[in-house]
Design an enzyme around this catalytic site. Sequence first.
Site, PDB file in Angstrom:
ATOM      1  N   VAL A 261       0.863  -1.181   0.000  1.00 37.73           N
ATOM      2  CA  VAL A 261       0.000   0.000   0.000  1.00 37.73           C
ATOM      3  C   VAL A 261       0.900   1.232   0.000  1.00 37.73           C
ATOM      4  O   VAL A 261       1.645   1.458   0.951  1.00 37.73           O
ATOM      5  CB  VAL A 261      -0.931   0.017   1.231  1.00 37.73           C
ATOM      6  CG1 VAL A 261      -1.772   1.287   1.257  1.00 37.73           C
ATOM      7  CG2 VAL A 261      -1.830  -1.216   1.244  1.00 37.73           C
ATOM      8  N   CYS A 262       0.838   2.014  -1.073  1.00 34.63           N
ATOM      9  CA  CYS A 262       1.690   3.187  -1.201  1.00 34.63           C
ATOM     10  C   CYS A 262       0.983   4.420  -0.667  1.00 34.63           C
ATOM     11  O   CYS A 262       0.063   4.948  -1.306  1.00 34.63           O
ATOM     12  CB  CYS A 262       2.078   3.391  -2.668  1.00 34.63           C
ATOM     13  SG  CYS A 262       3.309   2.227  -3.259  1.00 34.63           S
ATOM     14  N   LEU A 263       1.412   4.852   0.503  1.00 37.60           N
ATOM     15  CA  LEU A 263       0.896   6.066   1.132  1.00 37.60           C
ATOM     16  C   LEU A 263       2.056   6.777   1.824  1.00 37.60           C
ATOM     17  O   LEU A 263       2.855   6.128   2.505  1.00 37.60           O
ATOM     18  CB  LEU A 263      -0.178   5.734   2.173  1.00 37.60           C
ATOM     19  CG  LEU A 263      -1.612   5.498   1.714  1.00 37.60           C
ATOM     20  CD1 LEU A 263      -2.464   5.069   2.896  1.00 37.60           C
ATOM     21  CD2 LEU A 263      -2.202   6.757   1.084  1.00 37.60           C
TER      22      LEU A 263
END
Length: 219
Positions: free
Chosen positions: A68-70
């Site tokens: 998850v790219c955050l």
Amino acid sequence: MIEPDENDFLLVHALLTGSPATPYEKGFYYFLFGFPNNYPYSPPRVKLMTTGGGKVRFNPNLYASGKVCLSILGTYFGPEWSGSQGLRSVLLSIQCLMNERPYSNEPGFEKEKKQGDIEKYNDMIRHDNIKVAVLDMVGGSLPNMPESFKTHIQQAFFNNYSFYEETILGNISLTGRPIEDPLYHQERGCFEYDRLLDSLESMKCSLMKINDAQKKEDM
């Protein structure tokens, strides 16, 4: 939905349902949160488990590997994590990623490169939403998922059945056409809405039989 893990107090299970008017609508997305010992001063580790066995990338920021790219998780550039944030803020950020134009989440693609690319990407996600985030999830393909999640998903499946059926029938003409990925140009096979309709009907019949059998046992 959120539920702590029964065996590890540093693990938390979370279930998001796709928002209306997005290609994720009424799909079920299961995330696993791992919290460090110094939380909330460091962000949790988050993994998306709804990936079709590591085959489906549902968003430029939601990888097939489950990454998850955050920025607040330290997995993307931008504003960093702060101690005032928590599980809720991460889930809200993920929900914002799963919007009506996920194509535009990719840097440099805020505007489509070719006319129709946004809808092509949505067509791809909408198909995989039914295939993986609905049918696979209802079928219980993730054995480590909490039983409360499975019960909720099956009940929601019946409540949302008409929507799923209408979505499939509304796209049935795409059956057999190659799925185009306008962002990454990866091979994604062909649309299988005819097979998805059969699977949808079979899933409904199977669950009804199971429910009827349970009711007889309870009598």
